[in-house]
Design an enzyme around this catalytic site. Structure first.
Site, short mmCIF file in Angstrom:
data_model
loop_
_atom_site.label_atom_id
_atom_site.label_comp_id
_atom_site.label_asym_id
_atom_site.label_seq_id
_atom_site.Cartn_x
_atom_site.Cartn_y
_atom_site.Cartn_z
N HIS A 1 0.84 -1.21 0.00
CA HIS A 1 0.00 0.00 0.00
C HIS A 1 0.86 1.24 0.00
O HIS A 1 2.04 1.20 0.32
CB HIS A 1 -0.97 0.02 1.19
N HIS B 1 3.91 7.03 3.87
CA HIS B 1 4.88 5.95 3.70
C HIS B 1 4.45 5.01 2.58
O HIS B 1 3.32 5.08 2.10
CB HIS B 1 5.08 5.16 5.01
N GLU C 1 7.82 1.00 5.09
CA GLU C 1 7.34 -0.07 5.97
C GLU C 1 7.57 -1.40 5.25
O GLU C 1 7.35 -1.50 4.03
CB GLU C 1 5.83 0.12 6.23
#
Lengths: 134, 134
Positions: free
Chosen positions: B7, B79, B130
């Site tokens: 994502h 992010h 991440e």
């Protein structure tokens, strides 16, 4: 209306360091740098299984990402690009909704040779959005 | 090493406006807001054919995105999340390469119920990365 996420563009102040981090530390499939003098950028594509990361580095005078790198000297995420089937229909729907299309509102041929438009970041929660007709 | 882009997270100052822009102006498939009190965020997933956009809105005191929204009042890209098969092997490879893992270096259970780690943005061209084990 929007389809796939075509790419996430990341502006980088040091292309060699960025390539090394993605290739060696993250183990990604990193392409060769491509100069795009018409767009004022050198581009490196990182191919992921489902989409691409596009590293952008300024090329020549008046690069469109030079100001971004002045504000963000470490680099940072520059835009997201969503695919659309019909960029004119997409533009008209967006204008009807009150969203602002950057420039003169006419699609340009982008760095991938496809018609693109950019939408004003203030209308999309601070995120510069590119639409690309595929 | 890294696999799919799981994502792109976008921090938003007005969740209702963001939902309306993505659902109505961009015609995307927007889910219902989900409160994640353990992570200090309310999350909305936008399902694209190949990946997800994750809208993040602060929840409660000390939300991890409150400082980001203070610096970026319009919101912005927060992010990117890449999938890995083995988060411990990924962490060790990254540490060997000199990249800094945030926090104590141990994976935490993220908002999707999977082990995650965050990498220092200064090591990735200003982009918070991440990693999520899938």
């Amino acid at each position: 209306m929007i389809g796939r996420l075509n790419h996430v563009a990341i502006a980088v102040p040091d292309l060699g360091a960025a390539i090394a981090q993605y290739r060696d530390a993250l183990g990604a499939n990193v392409g060769d740098p491509q100069d795009e003098p018409d767009h004022g950028v050198t581009v490196v594509f990182i191919e992921l299984p489902n989409t691409k990361i596009e590293l952008l580095y300024p090329l020549g005078e008046g690069s469109p990402i030079a100001a971004f790198l002045e504000k963000n000297p470490s680099g940072g995420m520059h835009h997201v690009c969503y695919e659309v089937d019909d960029i004119i229909a997409a533009r008209d729907r967006l204008k009807d909704s009150g969203a602002r299309v950057l420039g003169d509102g006419e699609p340009k041929i982008g760095a991938h040779g496809k018609p693109v438009l950019f939408l004003h970041p203030k209308d999309f929660q601070g995120t510069l959005v590119e639409l690309e007709q595929v």
